[in-house]
Scaffold this motif. Structure first.
Motif: not given
Length: 165
Positions: A38-49, A64-66
């Motif tokens: 999980l990474h947070e960027r610009g208020g969004r929550f991103l899932l990466y390998r 995701f937004a949350t």
């Protein structure tokens, strides 16, 4: 393939080209399996390998937004599974049986668990799918197909050469 990714691969361009020319093996999408971070960027929550990141310009597997929604999807990803290698028999031991719950592999008992925890057996299945010898690992990589091999090259390239390469 963008130049930045091929330059970070542990494999030669010729090898990667040959991989892309091959067909994927049957039995599922290799890009569906594997852990995410999980990474947070610009208020969004991103899932990466694990070997990817927004800083490297990689595309996230999900967004995701949350944080809560992202964490639910992050935690549920490992549930995508293949056929079980091990089976946990019975929720309660039969009278006269040895204590514990039998763990069976190919119709033969290979062990017993004091408590009935199917998730533990599933975790053992996942670990059993991994091997420790280079020859067996190479066979698994070959069976996994070109897309997975290419990603392994990226992981190794970034691990050895670093993110700045």
């Amino acid at each position: 393939m963008p130049e930045k990714l091929s330059s970070l691969s542990a494999f030669t361009r010729e090898y990667l080209k040959a991989l892309r020319d091959r067909e994927e093996p049957q039995g599922g999408d290799p890009l569906v399996h594997g852990p995410l971070v999980l990474h947070e960027r610009g208020g969004r929550f991103l899932l990466y390998r694990p070997w990817q990141s927004p800083e490297m310009g990689d595309e996230p597997e999900a967004e995701f937004a949350t944080r809560e929604e992202a964490l639910l999807f992050l935690a549920s990803r490992p549930a995508i599974s293949r056929g079980q290698l091990y089976e946990l028999l019975g929720s309660e031991p039969e009278p006269g049986d040895r204590p514990g719950h039998p763990v069976v592999k190919k119709n033969s008992e290979v062990g017993r668990l004091r408590t009935h925890i199917p998730e533990w057996v599933y975790a053992a299945h996942v670990l059993a799918c991994l091997v420790s010898s280079p020859e067996n690992l190479a066979a698994v990589l070959e069976a996994a197909g070109p897309a997975v091999q290419e990603e392994v090259g990226q992981i190794l390239g970034r691990g050895v050469l670093g993110a700045s390469a």
